[in-house]
Design a protein around this motif. Sequence first.
Motif, PDB file in Angstrom:
ATOM      1  N   GLY A   1       0.807  -1.205  -0.109  1.00 15.16           N
ATOM      2  CA  GLY A   1      -0.049  -0.006  -0.024  1.00 15.16           C
ATOM      3  C   GLY A   1       0.833   1.329   0.142  1.00 15.16           C
ATOM      4  O   GLY A   1       0.415   2.412   0.455  1.00 15.16           O
ATOM      5  N   LYS A   2       2.011   1.074  -0.559  1.00 16.69           N
ATOM      6  CA  LYS A   2       3.011   2.636  -0.554  1.00 16.69           C
ATOM      7  C   LYS A   2       2.763   3.215  -1.890  1.00 16.69           C
ATOM      8  O   LYS A   2       3.689   4.086  -2.206  1.00 16.69           O
ATOM      9  N   VAL A   3       2.024   2.753  -2.745  1.00 17.76           N
ATOM     10  CA  VAL A   3       1.754   3.598  -3.816  1.00 17.76           C
ATOM     11  C   VAL A   3       0.026   4.199  -3.932  1.00 17.76           C
ATOM     12  O   VAL A   3      -0.865   3.425  -3.871  1.00 17.76           O
ATOM     13  N   ASP A   4       0.222   5.498  -4.234  1.00 16.99           N
ATOM     14  CA  ASP A   4      -0.841   6.077  -4.258  1.00 16.99           C
ATOM     15  C   ASP A   4      -1.163   6.655  -5.700  1.00 16.99           C
ATOM     16  O   ASP A   4      -2.299   6.803  -6.267  1.00 16.99           O
ATOM     17  N   LEU A   5       0.001   6.926  -6.342  1.00 16.99           N
ATOM     18  CA  LEU A   5       0.022   7.452  -8.074  1.00 16.99           C
ATOM     19  C   LEU A   5       0.914   6.573  -8.728  1.00 16.99           C
ATOM     20  O   LEU A   5       2.128   6.531  -8.233  1.00 16.99           O
ATOM     21  N   ILE A   6       0.624   6.290  -9.693  1.00 19.57           N
ATOM     22  CA  ILE A   6       1.676   5.358 -10.561  1.00 19.57           C
ATOM     23  C   ILE A   6       1.382   5.536 -12.023  1.00 19.57           C
ATOM     24  O   ILE A   6       0.413   5.729 -12.642  1.00 19.57           O
ATOM     25  N   TYR A   7       2.701   5.594 -12.837  1.00 23.77           N
ATOM     26  CA  TYR A   7       2.703   5.327 -14.209  1.00 23.77           C
ATOM     27  C   TYR A   7       2.943   3.914 -14.532  1.00 23.77           C
ATOM     28  O   TYR A   7       4.201   3.603 -14.361  1.00 23.77           O
TER      29      TYR A   7
ATOM     30  N   LYS B   1      -6.851  -3.167  -6.478  1.00 22.34           N
ATOM     31  CA  LYS B   1      -6.445  -2.248  -5.451  1.00 22.34           C
ATOM     32  C   LYS B   1      -7.235  -0.999  -5.725  1.00 22.34           C
ATOM     33  O   LYS B   1      -7.059  -0.122  -5.077  1.00 22.34           O
ATOM     34  N   GLY B   2      -8.317  -0.926  -6.648  1.00 17.25           N
ATOM     35  CA  GLY B   2      -9.423   0.065  -6.460  1.00 17.25           C
ATOM     36  C   GLY B   2      -8.702   1.306  -7.323  1.00 17.25           C
ATOM     37  O   GLY B   2      -9.203   2.374  -7.160  1.00 17.25           O
ATOM     38  N   PHE B   3      -7.662   1.146  -8.013  1.00 18.44           N
ATOM     39  CA  PHE B   3      -7.146   2.426  -8.704  1.00 18.44           C
ATOM     40  C   PHE B   3      -7.834   2.806 -10.018  1.00 18.44           C
ATOM     41  O   PHE B   3      -8.524   1.589 -10.524  1.00 18.44           O
ATOM     42  N   ARG B   4      -7.844   3.855 -10.570  1.00 19.70           N
ATOM     43  CA  ARG B   4      -8.698   4.457 -11.764  1.00 19.70           C
ATOM     44  C   ARG B   4      -7.447   4.663 -12.745  1.00 19.70           C
ATOM     45  O   ARG B   4      -6.702   5.451 -12.538  1.00 19.70           O
ATOM     46  N   ALA B   5      -7.358   4.212 -14.110  1.00 17.77           N
ATOM     47  CA  ALA B   5      -6.832   4.772 -14.951  1.00 17.77           C
ATOM     48  C   ALA B   5      -7.147   6.254 -15.515  1.00 17.77           C
ATOM     49  O   ALA B   5      -8.486   6.184 -15.893  1.00 17.77           O
ATOM     50  N   ILE B   6      -6.392   7.225 -15.621  1.00 14.86           N
ATOM     51  CA  ILE B   6      -6.787   8.481 -15.991  1.00 14.86           C
ATOM     52  C   ILE B   6      -6.335   8.994 -17.316  1.00 14.86           C
ATOM     53  O   ILE B   6      -6.790   9.789 -18.039  1.00 14.86           O
ATOM     54  N   ALA B   7      -5.243   8.520 -17.916  1.00 16.42           N
ATOM     55  CA  ALA B   7      -4.510   9.089 -19.021  1.00 16.42           C
ATOM     56  C   ALA B   7      -3.632   8.172 -19.523  1.00 16.42           C
ATOM     57  O   ALA B   7      -2.873   7.411 -18.659  1.00 16.42           O
ATOM     58  N   ARG B   8      -3.189   8.255 -20.778  1.00 14.67           N
ATOM     59  CA  ARG B   8      -2.028   7.742 -21.472  1.00 14.67           C
ATOM     60  C   ARG B   8      -1.424   8.396 -22.203  1.00 14.67           C
ATOM     61  O   ARG B   8      -1.997   9.389 -22.935  1.00 14.67           O
ATOM     62  N   PRO B   9      -0.009   8.168 -22.633  1.00 17.18           N
ATOM     63  CA  PRO B   9       0.621   8.873 -23.292  1.00 17.18           C
ATOM     64  C   PRO B   9       0.133   8.612 -24.972  1.00 17.18           C
ATOM     65  O   PRO B   9      -0.063   7.584 -25.356  1.00 17.18           O
ATOM     66  N   GLU B  10      -0.056   9.843 -25.764  1.00 14.15           N
ATOM     67  CA  GLU B  10      -0.142   9.819 -27.083  1.00 14.15           C
ATOM     68  C   GLU B  10       0.983   8.821 -27.541  1.00 14.15           C
ATOM     69  O   GLU B  10       2.281   9.163 -27.473  1.00 14.15           O
ATOM     70  N   GLY B  11       0.794   8.048 -28.529  1.00 12.93           N
ATOM     71  CA  GLY B  11       1.795   7.275 -29.224  1.00 12.93           C
ATOM     72  C   GLY B  11       1.569   5.836 -29.454  1.00 12.93           C
ATOM     73  O   GLY B  11       0.349   5.460 -28.983  1.00 12.93           O
TER      74      GLY B  11
ATOM     75  N   ARG C   1      -0.805  -0.863 -23.349  1.00 10.70           N
ATOM     76  CA  ARG C   1      -0.169   0.237 -23.202  1.00 10.70           C
ATOM     77  C   ARG C   1      -0.311   0.699 -21.709  1.00 10.70           C
ATOM     78  O   ARG C   1      -0.689   0.280 -20.687  1.00 10.70           O
ATOM     79  N   HIS C   2       1.077   1.581 -21.327  1.00 10.26           N
ATOM     80  CA  HIS C   2       1.213   2.065 -20.134  1.00 10.26           C
ATOM     81  C   HIS C   2      -0.052   3.113 -19.662  1.00 10.26           C
ATOM     82  O   HIS C   2      -0.248   3.827 -20.558  1.00 10.26           O
ATOM     83  N   VAL C   3      -0.224   3.204 -18.598  1.00  8.79           N
ATOM     84  CA  VAL C   3      -1.259   4.139 -18.242  1.00  8.79           C
ATOM     85  C   VAL C   3      -1.053   4.756 -16.962  1.00  8.79           C
ATOM     86  O   VAL C   3      -0.253   4.263 -16.119  1.00  8.79           O
ATOM     87  N   PHE C   4      -1.443   5.971 -16.618  1.00  9.58           N
ATOM     88  CA  PHE C   4      -1.488   6.730 -15.433  1.00  9.58           C
ATOM     89  C   PHE C   4      -2.712   6.493 -14.523  1.00  9.58           C
ATOM     90  O   PHE C   4      -3.720   6.761 -14.940  1.00  9.58           O
ATOM     91  N   LEU C   5      -1.910   6.093 -13.526  1.00 13.07           N
ATOM     92  CA  LEU C   5      -3.352   5.629 -12.484  1.00 13.07           C
ATOM     93  C   LEU C   5      -3.209   6.421 -11.161  1.00 13.07           C
ATOM     94  O   LEU C   5      -2.126   6.558 -10.555  1.00 13.07           O
ATOM     95  N   VAL C   6      -4.664   6.663 -10.722  1.00 10.32           N
ATOM     96  CA  VAL C   6      -5.001   7.186  -9.412  1.00 10.32           C
ATOM     97  C   VAL C   6      -5.330   6.151  -8.512  1.00 10.32           C
ATOM     98  O   VAL C   6      -6.122   5.457  -8.605  1.00 10.32           O
ATOM     99  N   GLY C   7      -4.995   6.107  -7.419  1.00 12.65           N
ATOM    100  CA  GLY C   7      -5.309   5.104  -6.367  1.00 12.65           C
ATOM    101  C   GLY C   7      -6.301   5.881  -5.331  1.00 12.65           C
ATOM    102  O   GLY C   7      -6.740   6.969  -5.348  1.00 12.65           O
ATOM    103  N   PRO C   8      -6.812   5.074  -4.452  1.00 12.16           N
ATOM    104  CA  PRO C   8      -8.101   5.596  -3.729  1.00 12.16           C
ATOM    105  C   PRO C   8      -7.674   6.735  -2.822  1.00 12.16           C
ATOM    106  O   PRO C   8      -8.665   7.535  -2.561  1.00 12.16           O
ATOM    107  N   ALA C   9      -6.222   6.894  -2.396  1.00 19.60           N
ATOM    108  CA  ALA C   9      -6.147   8.047  -1.445  1.00 19.60           C
ATOM    109  C   ALA C   9      -6.255   9.156  -2.241  1.00 19.60           C
ATOM    110  O   ALA C   9      -6.400  10.234  -1.535  1.00 19.60           O
ATOM    111  N   LEU C  10      -6.185   9.512  -3.390  1.00 16.60           N
ATOM    112  CA  LEU C  10      -6.423  10.655  -4.162  1.00 16.60           C
ATOM    113  C   LEU C  10      -7.720  10.677  -5.165  1.00 16.60           C
ATOM    114  O   LEU C  10      -7.804  11.504  -5.780  1.00 16.60           O
ATOM    115  N   ALA C  11      -8.694   9.552  -4.723  1.00 15.17           N
ATOM    116  CA  ALA C  11      -9.658   9.519  -5.849  1.00 15.17           C
ATOM    117  C   ALA C  11     -10.663  11.002  -5.605  1.00 15.17           C
ATOM    118  O   ALA C  11     -11.124  11.283  -6.870  1.00 15.17           O
TER     119      ALA C  11
END
Lengths: 248, 159
Positions: free
Chosen positions: A52-58, A71-81, A187-197
């Motif tokens: 549980g040491k990760v709140d934001l992750i690419y 883990k209840g994370f949500r994908a919010i963005a991905r790099p163009e490409g 693809r790689h994605v940028f994810l937000v965890g529950p702590a920053l929901a």
Amino acid sequence: MTINFTVSPSFPNERISDWYIFNTWLQRALSLPIHLELYNSFGAQRAAIADGKVDLIYANPFDASLLVREKGFRAIARPEGPPDEMAVITHADGPAREIRNLQPGTRLACSDDPCVNTVGRILLEPANLDGSNIVEHRRETYIQVARELLRGEADVGFLPVEAFDGFSPLIRRDLRALVTSELHVIRHVFLVGPALAERSEELTALLLSMHESEKGRGILEALGARRWLPVQHEDVEFMIDIISTLNQ
Amino acid sequence: MKDMDLADIIGEAVEHVLTYTGGHTRRVYVTPIETPYPHGKLIVSRTDTQGIITQCNPSFVEMSGYGEAELIGQPHCLLRHPDMPAAAFRDLWETVQAGRQWHGYVKNLRKDGGHYWVYATVVPNVRDGRIVGFTSVRREPSREKVALAEAQYQEMRGS
């Protein structure tokens, strides 16, 4: 509250400082203390996720699956490409011309990147090769995988196409791709965890408009991207469904 | 589902009449021509809970020989080859409808009467605890595994 941010260890070493610059930009934009921790292996990062040491992750697509489904994370963005693709590499002078030329006992060099290794193993299936009849050499980095091939200590290696293309011409000259995946779907994605929901909409808007400022554009370029694109939740669910089939 | 059109067939074909679950039938034409699986690619499609194709990727279109517009809205059994035993598909449907993954070797029928072999994995798409459809991902099988599957299916068909 300090937010813990991390990046999948699949990026090239020369981008370490660029991720710190990205983190500084993010902290200022959100007015939030964010600690960037860059793990030097996928295993160490997985352990941090489990603790549980990760709140934001690419994240790479495989870790994204775990984070969204468990883990209840949500994908919010991905790099163009282009999407993530992998290759089975051999020495330029190696005897194999195609995957089906590979024989039981083939020596494989690979990192601990779960995404690259899973797709790599699928690419070996047409030769009827699997964990039972290959000799695996685990290395810490992609460049170490390439070195094994160049020294003739391994017959084939698994690499992300992006990493292979990023090697110097001197290294690439003596290597050759036996097959390159054309999955088009992971693809790689940028994810937000529950702590920053509660701030995920704000964070999404921030990333999606990052390329509009000169400063943001500069950081993105240094990271090898032009802009962030939105991701729909269902697109990520679909990607996860596909990834789940690759482990079979 | 319409019968196959002889005008689409390439090569000398044998006629079969397939009977699907529910009792409906389809006339198909089969040639011995195999299209090799394209190295490194994945064939991906999605269906609704009734097995109707809702989405497919370019590799699916290319390998099936149909146009995308001909595929969307059609039942997935459009690709069923008469050499595939009905029991294999029964097992597939029972497994995925129970919420589990299914995988196996499948010989698919092309629009032109030829075929291609795949290693297929089918997963239920579970959203909010409910199955809303199925995703099928196919990849290149080894020739050894295809030979084993071919022998097993022949035995299952009793021929």
